[in-house]
Design a protein around this motif. Structure first.
Motif, PDB file in Angstrom:
ATOM      1  N   SER A 230       7.320  -1.249  13.353  1.00 56.23           N
ATOM      2  CA  SER A 230       8.647  -0.845  12.863  1.00 56.23           C
ATOM      3  C   SER A 230       8.841   0.668  12.897  1.00 56.23           C
ATOM      4  O   SER A 230       9.906   1.159  12.525  1.00 56.23           O
ATOM      5  CB  SER A 230       8.849  -1.347  11.424  1.00 56.23           C
ATOM      6  N   ASN A 231       7.802   1.394  13.307  1.00 53.45           N
ATOM      7  CA  ASN A 231       7.838   2.860  13.387  1.00 53.45           C
ATOM      8  C   ASN A 231       8.226   3.478  12.040  1.00 53.45           C
ATOM      9  O   ASN A 231       9.039   4.402  11.969  1.00 53.45           O
ATOM     10  CB  ASN A 231       8.812   3.318  14.478  1.00 53.45           C
ATOM     11  N   GLN A 232       7.605   2.999  10.964  1.00 57.34           N
ATOM     12  CA  GLN A 232       7.921   3.490   9.623  1.00 57.34           C
ATOM     13  C   GLN A 232       6.696   4.095   8.949  1.00 57.34           C
ATOM     14  O   GLN A 232       5.600   3.535   9.000  1.00 57.34           O
ATOM     15  CB  GLN A 232       8.457   2.350   8.751  1.00 57.34           C
ATOM     16  N   PHE A 233       6.917   5.242   8.316  1.00 53.85           N
ATOM     17  CA  PHE A 233       5.897   5.887   7.500  1.00 53.85           C
ATOM     18  C   PHE A 233       6.239   5.678   6.027  1.00 53.85           C
ATOM     19  O   PHE A 233       7.380   5.884   5.618  1.00 53.85           O
ATOM     20  CB  PHE A 233       5.829   7.387   7.787  1.00 53.85           C
ATOM     21  N   LYS A 234       5.237   5.300   5.240  1.00 61.55           N
ATOM     22  CA  LYS A 234       5.446   5.116   3.805  1.00 61.55           C
ATOM     23  C   LYS A 234       4.323   5.808   3.036  1.00 61.55           C
ATOM     24  O   LYS A 234       3.153   5.698   3.396  1.00 61.55           O
ATOM     25  CB  LYS A 234       5.453   3.624   3.439  1.00 61.55           C
ATOM     26  N   PHE A 235       4.703   6.520   1.975  1.00 65.76           N
ATOM     27  CA  PHE A 235       3.716   7.119   1.089  1.00 65.76           C
ATOM     28  C   PHE A 235       3.218   6.072   0.103  1.00 65.76           C
ATOM     29  O   PHE A 235       4.008   5.338  -0.482  1.00 65.76           O
ATOM     30  CB  PHE A 235       4.317   8.302   0.333  1.00 65.76           C
ATOM     31  N   LYS A 236       1.915   6.027  -0.091  1.00 61.66           N
ATOM     32  CA  LYS A 236       1.295   5.100  -1.011  1.00 61.66           C
ATOM     33  C   LYS A 236       0.618   5.868  -2.138  1.00 61.66           C
ATOM     34  O   LYS A 236       0.048   6.942  -1.916  1.00 61.66           O
ATOM     35  CB  LYS A 236       0.269   4.236  -0.286  1.00 61.66           C
ATOM     36  N   LYS A 237       0.632   5.296  -3.359  1.00 58.98           N
ATOM     37  CA  LYS A 237       0.055   5.958  -4.517  1.00 58.98           C
ATOM     38  C   LYS A 237      -1.259   5.327  -4.918  1.00 58.98           C
ATOM     39  O   LYS A 237      -1.466   4.128  -4.742  1.00 58.98           O
ATOM     40  CB  LYS A 237       1.020   5.868  -5.704  1.00 58.98           C
ATOM     41  N   ILE A 238      -2.139   6.169  -5.446  1.00 58.56           N
ATOM     42  CA  ILE A 238      -3.393   5.688  -5.997  1.00 58.56           C
ATOM     43  C   ILE A 238      -3.545   6.284  -7.397  1.00 58.56           C
ATOM     44  O   ILE A 238      -3.560   7.497  -7.564  1.00 58.56           O
ATOM     45  CB  ILE A 238      -4.590   6.053  -5.097  1.00 58.56           C
ATOM     46  N   PHE A 239      -3.577   5.429  -8.421  1.00 58.13           N
ATOM     47  CA  PHE A 239      -3.665   5.891  -9.806  1.00 58.13           C
ATOM     48  C   PHE A 239      -5.121   5.921 -10.257  1.00 58.13           C
ATOM     49  O   PHE A 239      -5.893   5.011  -9.979  1.00 58.13           O
ATOM     50  CB  PHE A 239      -2.856   4.970 -10.718  1.00 58.13           C
TER      51      PHE A 239
END
Length: 206
Positions: free
Chosen positions: A196-205
């Protein structure tokens, strides 16, 4: 295909292990690392073992260069005492020959090709691994970065997440796994869904 980009782990093995577990659950196919795996926290050796085990590609950060310069006699350990306390000394004590051999093979930059797009991976900037491309200082560096003919440039070093357009290219920074500096209570990494040519930021707590 799903790809993860991680940066600035800085010896924080607890946070790093949690990210790797999440990447496994997310069915990540490739992991690229953008430098600064060592110092500040005490478990740089463990972080390197896990990087070597999981990496698709790695580049060198300024903290890897600090360690190599001390080992090669180009720099003195005491220079880093005030800024990094004893973390550099602790890192040097724990590194084994396999870690040092791995660090010596790392390059400052890496180019990867995905679906006819060229992605440039660098630590601080394409011209200097110690230069900070802060998202709120775009006017300082955007003209220089536009000279590099890549569709996507992914950087680390600032410990700040970034997604910025510069003319016809996309500039990204996944933020820091081990030492976020944006006032948040979490580390972060970047996921690229190729289909899908998408970048997503992911969180790590933690």
């Amino acid at each position: 295909m799903n790809i993860a980009f991680l940066s600035d782990i800085h010896g924080n093995y607890k946070a790093f292990r949690k990210v790797i577990s999440e990447l496994s659950d997310a069915r990540i196919d490739r992991i690229y690392y953008l430098g600064d795996y060592l110092n500040y926290f005490k478990d740089g050796d463990k972080c390197l073992d896990l990087i070597i085990e999981t990496q698709t590609g790695c580049i060198k950060g300024n903290h890897e260069q600090i360690i190599l310069d001390i080992i090669d006699g180009k720099s003195k350990l005491y220079k880093y005492k005030n800024k990094y306390n004893d973390s550099v000394k602790d890192t040097l004590k724990k590194l084994k020959n396999r870690h040092i051999d791995f660090l010596k093979k790392l390059k400052d930059k890496k180019v990867i090709k995905i679906n006819k797009k060229k992605l440039l991976l660098a630590h601080g900037s394409p011209w200097d691994p110690k230069f900070y491309c802060y998202p709120n200082k775009k006017k300082i560096w955007e003209n220089k970065i536009n000279n590099y003919k890549y569709n996507i440039i992914i950087l680390g070093h600032t410990h700040y997440k970034m997604k910025i357009k510069c003319k016809n290219k996309l500039i990204l920074n996944p933020g820091s796994i081990g030492q976020p500096r944006d006032g948040s209570a979490h580390g972060s990494w970047l996921e690229y869904t190729v289909n899908s040519n998408q970048f997503k930021f992911k969180k790590i707590f933690y």
